[in-house]
Design an enzyme around this catalytic site. Structure first.
Site, PDB file in Angstrom:
ATOM      1  N   GLY A 240       9.319  10.278  41.680  1.00  0.00           N
ATOM      2  CA  GLY A 240       9.560   8.970  42.284  1.00  0.00           C
ATOM      3  C   GLY A 240       9.684   7.799  41.357  1.00  0.00           C
ATOM      4  N   ARG A 314      25.649   6.844  46.640  1.00  0.00           N
ATOM      5  CA  ARG A 314      24.484   5.952  46.673  1.00  0.00           C
ATOM      6  C   ARG A 314      24.790   4.530  47.140  1.00  0.00           C
ATOM      7  NH1 ARG A 314      21.878   4.635  42.783  1.00  0.00           N
ATOM      8  NH2 ARG A 314      19.817   4.652  43.749  1.00  0.00           N
ATOM      9  N   CYS A 343      39.033   6.007  53.536  1.00  0.00           N
ATOM     10  CA  CYS A 343      39.295   5.168  54.703  1.00  0.00           C
ATOM     11  C   CYS A 343      38.008   4.878  55.471  1.00  0.00           C
ATOM     12  CB  CYS A 343      40.349   5.819  55.581  1.00  0.00           C
ATOM     13  SG  CYS A 343      41.910   5.861  54.696  1.00  0.00           S
ATOM     14  N   GLU A 344      37.128   4.127  54.834  1.00  0.00           N
ATOM     15  CA  GLU A 344      35.863   3.660  55.402  1.00  0.00           C
ATOM     16  C   GLU A 344      35.554   2.358  54.679  1.00  0.00           C
ATOM     17  OE1 GLU A 344      33.432   5.290  57.384  1.00  0.00           O
ATOM     18  OE2 GLU A 344      34.345   7.272  57.488  1.00  0.00           O
TER      19      GLU A 344
HETATM   20  C1  LIG Z   1      13.060  13.887  45.746  1.00  0.00           C
HETATM   21  C2  LIG Z   1      11.726  14.435  45.399  1.00  0.00           C
HETATM   22  C3  LIG Z   1      11.233  14.333  44.096  1.00  0.00           C
HETATM   23  C4  LIG Z   1      11.967  13.603  42.995  1.00  0.00           C
HETATM   24  O1  LIG Z   1      12.069  12.235  43.213  1.00  0.00           O
HETATM   25  P1  LIG Z   1      12.630  11.286  42.055  1.00  0.00           P
HETATM   26  O2  LIG Z   1      12.591   9.951  42.662  1.00  0.00           O
HETATM   27  O3  LIG Z   1      14.009  11.731  41.735  1.00  0.00           O
HETATM   28  O4  LIG Z   1      11.716  11.416  40.888  1.00  0.00           O
HETATM   29  C5  LIG Z   1      10.031  14.933  43.804  1.00  0.00           C
HETATM   30  N1  LIG Z   1       9.321  15.592  44.756  1.00  0.00           N
HETATM   31  C6  LIG Z   1       9.761  15.707  46.021  1.00  0.00           C
HETATM   32  C7  LIG Z   1       8.946  16.455  46.998  1.00  0.00           C
HETATM   33  C8  LIG Z   1      10.971  15.138  46.384  1.00  0.00           C
HETATM   34  O5  LIG Z   1      11.385  15.232  47.646  1.00  0.00           O
END
Ligand SMILES: *Cc1c(COP(=O)(O)O)cnc(C)c1O
Length: 419
Positions: A240, A314, A343-344
Site C-alpha cells: 500500500g 488509472r 469513444c468514451e
Molecule cells: C493490492 C494489494 C497489495 C499491493 O498494494 P500496493 O498498493 O500496490 O502496494 C498488497 N496486498 C494485497 C492483499 C493487495 O490486495
C-alpha cells in the site's frame, strides 16, 4: 528516483533512447527499467533491516509481467497473488511455492486445490467460511494448509475510495471485533495451520498515520489471541505504500515507512510479512505513446495520443495523474487536454494541463506507469493489447508481445445456426 532521463535533449530509458524502442516495437508500448526495479526492491528491503525476521511478497497484481517477476525472484522476493493465474506466473518465474501468499476475497475451491498442489506457503483467509472450505479441501487431500486470518481494522487509509480496503464497509477481511473468536474456531480445524494475522488497508497510501493505527490494532489483537493460548508467529502487514506521481509530490518513502513499522511492531516476536506492489514497480515504467494529432478545442487544444484508457486505465478509473513528457522536448510549453482515441469521454489523461509542447508525430511518455498499467490493459474498441519492453543498461527486449486484434478475432466463432 528512476532511470528515465534526458540526454542531449532526448528521453532515454537507462542507455536506450525511447525513440529506438518506438521505431522498432511501435507505440503505444510500456517500457520498464531494470535498474529502477532492482533499486526499488533493494531500497524497500533495506528500509526494513531493523526488523528481526522479514518476508517480502511482491504484489503480483501491480505488474505481473514474467520478466518483472523473474527479476524480483532474483532479489529474493516471493509473491502475493490473488488468483490461480497469478500463482502460476509466480511459479513460472521460479518463485518457490513456499514463498507465495494467496490473498483475495473470492478464492474458488479449484484455486485452493491448485494452490495446495503447488505447495503454496500461506493462504490469507478473508472469511470464516473460506477457512472452513479450505480446511475441508486440505484435510480431504491429507494435507494441512498454512493460513493467516485477514482482519479489517476499520481504519480509513485516506486514499482514493476505489483503492481503500480497510474500512468496515469494504469487502475485505473479517470484522476486527470478531477476529479473535474466528481465529480460535479456525485454529481448531484439522486441515488448517493458523499461524497469524494479515491486514492491508489500501493502496497509494501517502500518510503513515492510518497504517500506524491499523498495525497498532493488529498488535493488540495478536496479544489477545496469544492470551487465549493460540499461536501467532506471522504478521502480514500487506502493501500500500504510495509513490510520487507528480513532480514535487512529497510523501513518506520506504525509510520512513520502515521506521514506523519498527516502532509499531517492537516486541511482537513474530515474522513480519510485507506485500509491496506499487512502491516497487510504479516509477519503474513509462507508457510510450505517439501524438496522432492536435485538435482545436473550446478552451484548450486536444492532444490526441495513440495510447488510450484500454492501455492505461488509472486516469479513467481513479482520476489518477500521470506526468506527461515529450521524448524530445523543445523547451516550449502548451496548455492542453490529453486524450486517447477511444469513444468514451472518460478516455482522458489530463485536462487543461501545462505540458511540453507537442505536435502530430511526436513521441511522449506517461510517467509512473509501471504499476497497475499494463496489467489492467484490455482490448476495448478492438484495439491491440499493449506490448511491454524491459531495458537493462544498453540492452532491451520485448517482454510481452503486442497481441493484435486479428489474434483476438481468431478466437471468436459464429455458431452454425447463425452462419
Ligand atoms: C493490492 C494489494 C497489495 C499491493 O498494494 P500496493 O498498493 O500496490 O502496494 C498488497 N496486498 C494485497 C492483499 C493487495 O490486495
Amino acid at each position: 528516483m528512476d532511470h528515465f532521463e534526458l540526454r542531449d535533449g532526448e528521453l532515454y530509458a537507462e542507455n536506450v533512447p525511447l525513440s529506438v524502442i518506438a521505431e522498432q516495437v511501435g507505440t503505444p508500448v510500456y517500457v520498464y527499467s531494470r535498474a529502477t526495479l532492482t533499486r526499488h526492491a533493494q531500497v524497500f528491503r533495506e528500509a526494513l533491516s531493523a526488523l528481526d525476521s522479514v518476508r517480502l511478497a511482491f504484489a503480483v497484481k501491480s505488474n505481473p509481467n514474467l520478466a518483472v517477476l523473474k527479476l524480483l525472484a532474483k532479489e529474493g522476493y516471493g509473491a502475493d497473488v490473488v488468483s490461480a493465474g497469478e500463482m502460476h506466473r509466480a511459479l513460472a518465474a521460479g518463485m518457490p511455492g513456499a514463498d507465495i501468499v494467496f490473498s483475495g476475497v473470492g478464492k474458488t475451491a479449484r484455486e485452493m486445490r491448485e494452490a495446495l498442489d503447488a505447495g503454496l506457503g500461506q493462504f490469507n483467509l478473508e472469511s470464516e467460511e473460506e477457512g472452513a472450505e479450505l480446511a475441508a479441501i486440505a484435510a480431504a487431500q491429507g494435507k494441512v494448509a498454512t493460513a493467516t486470518l485477514r482482519v479489517n481494522p476499520d481504519v480509513d487509509a485516506r486514499t482514493h475510495a476505489k483503492i481503500s480496503t480497510g474500512k468496515s464497509d469494504n469487502k475485505f477481511g473479517v470484522a476486527y471485533d470478531r477476529a479473535a473468536e474466528i481465529y480460535a474456531r479456525l485454529s481448531a480445524l484439522p486441515g488448517l495451520n493458523m499461524r497469524g494475522l494479515a491486514v492491508h488497508i489500501g493502496s497509494q497510501i501517502t500518510d503513515l498515520d492510518p497504517s500506524r493505527l491499523a498495525f497498532g490494532k493488529m498488535g493488540e489483537l495478536m496479544r489477545g489471541i496469544r492470551g487465549q493460548g493460540l499461536s501467532v508467529t506471522h504478521m502480514d502487514l500487506g502493501g500500500g505504500l504510495g509513490v510520487p506521481y507528480k513532480v514535487g509530490d512529497v510523501l513518506p518513502g520506504p525509510a520512513e515507512y520502515g521506521k514506523m513499522v519498527a516502532e509499531t511492531t517492537r516486541g511482537w516476536d513474530a515474522t513480519i510479512m510485507f506485500e509491496p506492489g506499487r512502491v516497487i514497480t510504479g516509477n519503474s515504467g513509462v507508457l510510450l505513446t505517439q501524438v496522432i494529432r492536435v485538435k482545436a478545442g473550446a478552451a484548450n487544444p486536444f492532444v490526441v495520443v495513440d495510447a488510450a484508457m484500454n492501455d492505461l486505465a488509472r486516469p479513467a478509473m481513479y482520476d489518477a495523474w500521470h506526468d506527461f513528457a515529450s521524448v524530445r522536448p523543445s523547451g516550449e510549453r502548451m496548455i492542453a487536454n490529453i486524450v486517447g482515441p477511444i469513444c468514451e469521454s472518460s478516455d482522458t489523461f489530463a485536462m487543461g494541463r501545462d505540458i511540453d509542447a507537442v505536435a502530430a508525430g511526436d513521441l511522449a511518455v506517461f510517467r509512473t506507469a509501471g504499476a497497475y498499467g499494463a496489467t489492467m490493459a484490455n482490448t476495448y474498441n478492438s484495439r491491440a493489447l499493449v506490448p511491454e519492453v524491459m531495458v537493462d543498461g544498453d540492452k532491451w527486449a520485448v517482454v510481452a508481445q503486442r497481441i493484435e486484434p486479428a489474434t483476438i478475432l481468431a478466437a471468436e466463432r459464429v455458431p452454425e445456426w447463425l452462419a
